[in-house]
Scaffold this active site. Structure first.
Site, PDB file in Angstrom:
ATOM      1  N   THR A   1      -4.048   4.885  -1.205  1.00  0.00           N
ATOM      2  CA  THR A   1      -5.067   5.390  -0.279  1.00  0.00           C
ATOM      3  C   THR A   1      -5.696   6.678  -0.811  1.00  0.00           C
ATOM      4  OG1 THR A   1      -3.506   6.657   1.041  1.00  0.00           O
ATOM      5  CG2 THR A   1      -3.870   4.383   1.712  1.00  0.00           C
ATOM      6  N   TYR A   2      -6.784   7.076  -0.147  1.00  0.00           N
ATOM      7  CA  TYR A   2      -7.569   8.251  -0.538  1.00  0.00           C
ATOM      8  C   TYR A   2      -7.571   9.169   0.677  1.00  0.00           C
ATOM      9  CZ  TYR A   2     -11.546  10.388  -3.060  1.00  0.00           C
ATOM     10  OH  TYR A   2     -12.378  11.207  -3.776  1.00  0.00           O
TER      11      TYR A   2
ATOM     12  N   GLU B   1       0.844  -1.208   0.000  1.00  0.00           N
ATOM     13  CA  GLU B   1       0.000   0.000   0.000  1.00  0.00           C
ATOM     14  C   GLU B   1       0.874   1.251   0.000  1.00  0.00           C
ATOM     15  OE1 GLU B   1      -3.618  -0.002   2.280  1.00  0.00           O
ATOM     16  OE2 GLU B   1      -2.949   1.795   3.327  1.00  0.00           O
TER      17      GLU B   1
ATOM     18  N   HIS C   1     -14.668  -2.659  14.553  1.00  0.00           N
ATOM     19  CA  HIS C   1     -14.464  -1.248  14.195  1.00  0.00           C
ATOM     20  C   HIS C   1     -14.635  -0.398  15.452  1.00  0.00           C
ATOM     21  CE1 HIS C   1     -15.702   2.720  12.463  1.00  0.00           C
ATOM     22  NE2 HIS C   1     -14.672   2.453  11.687  1.00  0.00           N
TER      23      HIS C   1
ATOM     24  N   LYS D   1     -22.657  -5.536   4.159  1.00  0.00           N
ATOM     25  CA  LYS D   1     -21.804  -4.787   3.215  1.00  0.00           C
ATOM     26  C   LYS D   1     -21.351  -5.719   2.089  1.00  0.00           C
ATOM     27  CE  LYS D   1     -17.548  -3.283   4.704  1.00  0.00           C
ATOM     28  NZ  LYS D   1     -16.591  -2.326   5.294  1.00  0.00           N
TER      29      LYS D   1
ATOM     30  N   GLN E   1       5.089   6.283  15.174  1.00  0.00           N
ATOM     31  CA  GLN E   1       4.135   5.567  14.316  1.00  0.00           C
ATOM     32  C   GLN E   1       3.314   4.570  15.141  1.00  0.00           C
ATOM     33  OE1 GLN E   1       6.122   2.674  12.017  1.00  0.00           O
ATOM     34  NE2 GLN E   1       4.416   2.237  10.670  1.00  0.00           N
TER      35      GLN E   1
ATOM     36  N   GLY F   1     -14.786   5.989   5.167  1.00  0.00           N
ATOM     37  CA  GLY F   1     -13.927   7.093   5.605  1.00  0.00           C
ATOM     38  C   GLY F   1     -14.290   7.493   7.020  1.00  0.00           C
TER      39      GLY F   1
HETATM   40  P1  FAD Z   1     -18.302   0.868   7.174  1.00  0.00           P
HETATM   41  O1  FAD Z   1     -18.198  -0.481   6.605  1.00  0.00           O
HETATM   42  O2  FAD Z   1     -19.406   1.753   6.677  1.00  0.00           O
HETATM   43  O3  FAD Z   1     -18.411   0.728   8.759  1.00  0.00           O
HETATM   44  C1  FAD Z   1     -18.282   1.854   9.604  1.00  0.00           C
HETATM   45  C2  FAD Z   1     -19.020   1.612  10.918  1.00  0.00           C
HETATM   46  O4  FAD Z   1     -20.425   1.607  10.679  1.00  0.00           O
HETATM   47  C3  FAD Z   1     -18.705   0.277  11.577  1.00  0.00           C
HETATM   48  O5  FAD Z   1     -18.690   0.460  12.975  1.00  0.00           O
HETATM   49  C4  FAD Z   1     -19.870  -0.617  11.166  1.00  0.00           C
HETATM   50  O6  FAD Z   1     -20.126  -1.672  12.095  1.00  0.00           O
HETATM   51  C5  FAD Z   1     -21.005   0.400  11.136  1.00  0.00           C
HETATM   52  N1  FAD Z   1     -22.081   0.043  10.174  1.00  0.00           N
HETATM   53  C6  FAD Z   1     -21.932  -0.380   8.913  1.00  0.00           C
HETATM   54  N2  FAD Z   1     -23.135  -0.582   8.349  1.00  0.00           N
HETATM   55  C7  FAD Z   1     -24.061  -0.270   9.274  1.00  0.00           C
HETATM   56  C8  FAD Z   1     -25.480  -0.252   9.306  1.00  0.00           C
HETATM   57  N3  FAD Z   1     -26.204  -0.635   8.244  1.00  0.00           N
HETATM   58  N4  FAD Z   1     -26.114   0.139  10.436  1.00  0.00           N
HETATM   59  C9  FAD Z   1     -25.408   0.537  11.542  1.00  0.00           C
HETATM   60  N5  FAD Z   1     -24.038   0.549  11.575  1.00  0.00           N
HETATM   61  C10 FAD Z   1     -23.394   0.153  10.456  1.00  0.00           C
HETATM   62  N6  FAD Z   1      -9.671   5.836   5.355  1.00  0.00           N
HETATM   63  C11 FAD Z   1      -9.421   6.840   4.470  1.00  0.00           C
HETATM   64  O7  FAD Z   1      -9.828   7.986   4.694  1.00  0.00           O
HETATM   65  N7  FAD Z   1      -8.728   6.620   3.301  1.00  0.00           N
HETATM   66  C12 FAD Z   1      -8.271   5.380   2.968  1.00  0.00           C
HETATM   67  O8  FAD Z   1      -7.652   5.209   1.914  1.00  0.00           O
HETATM   68  C13 FAD Z   1      -8.495   4.300   3.882  1.00  0.00           C
HETATM   69  N8  FAD Z   1      -8.072   3.048   3.595  1.00  0.00           N
HETATM   70  C14 FAD Z   1      -8.365   2.009   4.457  1.00  0.00           C
HETATM   71  C15 FAD Z   1      -7.981   0.699   4.115  1.00  0.00           C
HETATM   72  C16 FAD Z   1      -8.267  -0.362   4.970  1.00  0.00           C
HETATM   73  C17 FAD Z   1      -7.860  -1.762   4.575  1.00  0.00           C
HETATM   74  C18 FAD Z   1      -8.930  -0.122   6.207  1.00  0.00           C
HETATM   75  C19 FAD Z   1      -9.209  -1.261   7.158  1.00  0.00           C
HETATM   76  C20 FAD Z   1      -9.328   1.162   6.550  1.00  0.00           C
HETATM   77  C21 FAD Z   1      -9.066   2.245   5.680  1.00  0.00           C
HETATM   78  N9  FAD Z   1      -9.469   3.551   5.969  1.00  0.00           N
HETATM   79  C22 FAD Z   1      -9.218   4.580   5.081  1.00  0.00           C
HETATM   80  C23 FAD Z   1     -10.150   3.842   7.246  1.00  0.00           C
HETATM   81  C24 FAD Z   1     -11.696   3.731   7.122  1.00  0.00           C
HETATM   82  O9  FAD Z   1     -12.163   4.757   6.271  1.00  0.00           O
HETATM   83  C25 FAD Z   1     -12.274   3.884   8.528  1.00  0.00           C
HETATM   84  O10 FAD Z   1     -11.942   2.775   9.317  1.00  0.00           O
HETATM   85  C26 FAD Z   1     -13.769   4.190   8.623  1.00  0.00           C
HETATM   86  O11 FAD Z   1     -14.051   4.639   9.950  1.00  0.00           O
HETATM   87  C27 FAD Z   1     -14.704   3.026   8.339  1.00  0.00           C
HETATM   88  O12 FAD Z   1     -14.714   2.710   7.009  1.00  0.00           O
HETATM   89  P2  FAD Z   1     -15.491   1.384   6.483  1.00  0.00           P
HETATM   90  O13 FAD Z   1     -15.462   1.435   5.011  1.00  0.00           O
HETATM   91  O14 FAD Z   1     -14.970   0.188   7.156  1.00  0.00           O
HETATM   92  O15 FAD Z   1     -16.961   1.724   7.021  1.00  0.00           O
END
Ligand code: FAD
Length: 293
Positions: free
Chosen positions: A48-49, A17, A147, A163, A210, A107
């Site tokens: 990443t974004y 990454e 999370h 999801k 870090q 995000g």
């Molecule tokens: P989601 O899958 O939407 O989950 C977020 C929260 O909402 C979780 O607690 C979940 O349990 C809850 N949830 C989901 N669906 C529902 C529902 N229907 N009802 C109620 N609760 C729900 N961030 C960046 O800004 N840029 C990046 O490039 C980036 N890359 C990443 C790469 C990886 C591999 C990982 C693990 C994380 C990365 N992140 C990045 C961080 C990420 O954006 C954060 O962890 C963010 O808080 C959650 O993103 P998610 O897509 O997992 O969210």
């Protein structure tokens, strides 16, 4: 090439990454880093974004550059701070730049924006939107220790399953430092019917600043064994780097021995660290990819 096809064709894969520069002016420096990382021959390289979409142009351009180098790019995309029009424009741009693989993420949400209405509430909404607008291979994030916002690991898994059902092809985990957390997650995920490929996210912890920052952001637990290492070597940058590389190497050997589908290395734009880990694994990771025969 689509990452789901690479995963299907191999017993286990290895990916890296990178993060794009905050300012477009520094893109050539990051391209030099990407070139070194692609030279290690990973199965794909993700970009990443920036939170809030500030690096949108750099992300897509870096992903295009990785593809041009003959490697496979995975462009991250977040939706929490964008409206529908902005997300649609970002998807069109991915198509225009020939990007086939997207890691669809919600995000992070700033505390002050938590109660504001948004077009996209969860990553699942973004996945539905991406599927409506193109034929992408879609990855998503998962969290072996849950999370940070979720009340329970059980609820988190229920959300994860929903999801995935929106059209996810593979998952990459948040970083973890205790492999038993990953194995326990895999077991619980399988019980929920989650059987798609899951790539284990490994972050080599090579300096003490870090370590503090990453654990705070990710919610990952630092096992006592690693805490002792950080306490002992944290003030000695060269020793900490060596210990961090050794720790990540050991984690990876254990994961491969236990049949993981892939390792995703959070390389943090440090090709030398990735190269050291691969060199430590030279008889385990084949010339081209992880060899599990
Ligand atoms: P989601 O899958 O939407 O989950 C977020 C929260 O909402 C979780 O607690 C979940 O349990 C809850 N949830 C989901 N669906 C529902 C529902 N229907 N009802 C109620 N609760 C729900 N961030 C960046 O800004 N840029 C990046 O490039 C980036 N890359 C990443 C790469 C990886 C591999 C990982 C693990 C994380 C990365 N992140 C990045 C961080 C990420 O954006 C954060 O962890 C963010 O808080 C959650 O993103 P998610 O897509 O997992 O969210």
């Amino acid at each position: 090439m689509k990452i789901k096809e690479i995963i299907t064709a191999n017993q286990a894969i290895f990916s890296c990454e990178i993060f794009p520069p905050k300012s477009y002016m520094n893109i050539d420096k990051t391209k030099a880093v990407a070139k070194e990382i692609c030279g290690l021959n990973p199965d794909f390289v993700s970009v990443t974004y920036g939170a809030g979409g500030g690096t949108s142009q750099q992300t897509v351009e870096m992903a295009q550059y990785i593809n041009q180098l003959g490697s496979t790019a995975l462009a991250h995309l977040t939706c929490a701070s964008s409206n529908r029009q902005e997300v649609q424009a970002a998807i069109e741009k991915l198509k225009e730049y020939g990007i086939e693989n997207v890691l669809a993420l919600r995000g992070d949400i700033l505390e002050e924006n938590r109660d504001k209405p948004r077009d996209f509430t969860y990553a699942s909404d973004l996945i539905t939107e991406i599927k409506r607008h193109g034929d992408f291979c879609i990855g998503a994030a998962c969290y072996p220790e849950g999370h940070v916002e979720c009340d329970s690991m059980e609820q988190d898994l229920i959300h994860l399953k929903a999801k995935i059902d929106c059209g996810v092809d593979f998952l990459t985990t948040q970083m973890f430092f205790d492999n038993t957390a990953f194995y326990s997650f895999m077991f619980r995920a399988l019980k929920k019917g989650i059987d798609l490929p899951i790539l284990a996210g490994i972050m080599p912890m090579t300096n003490s600043a870090q370590i503090v920052r990453s654990c705070k952001l990710s919610g990952a637990t630092l096992p006592t064994r690693f805490r002792r290492i950080a306490d002992k070597f944290g003030d000695n940058p060269e020793a900490m780097k060596q210990a961090g590389i050794a720790y990540a190497t050991e984690q990876i050997i254990d994961l491969i021995a236990n049949g993981v589908k892939g390792i995703h290395l959070y390389t943090m734009n440090k090709p030398d660290v990735a190269a050291s880990i691969l060199s430590n694994l030279s008889c385990i990771v084949g010339a081209d990819r992880i060899c599990m025969k």
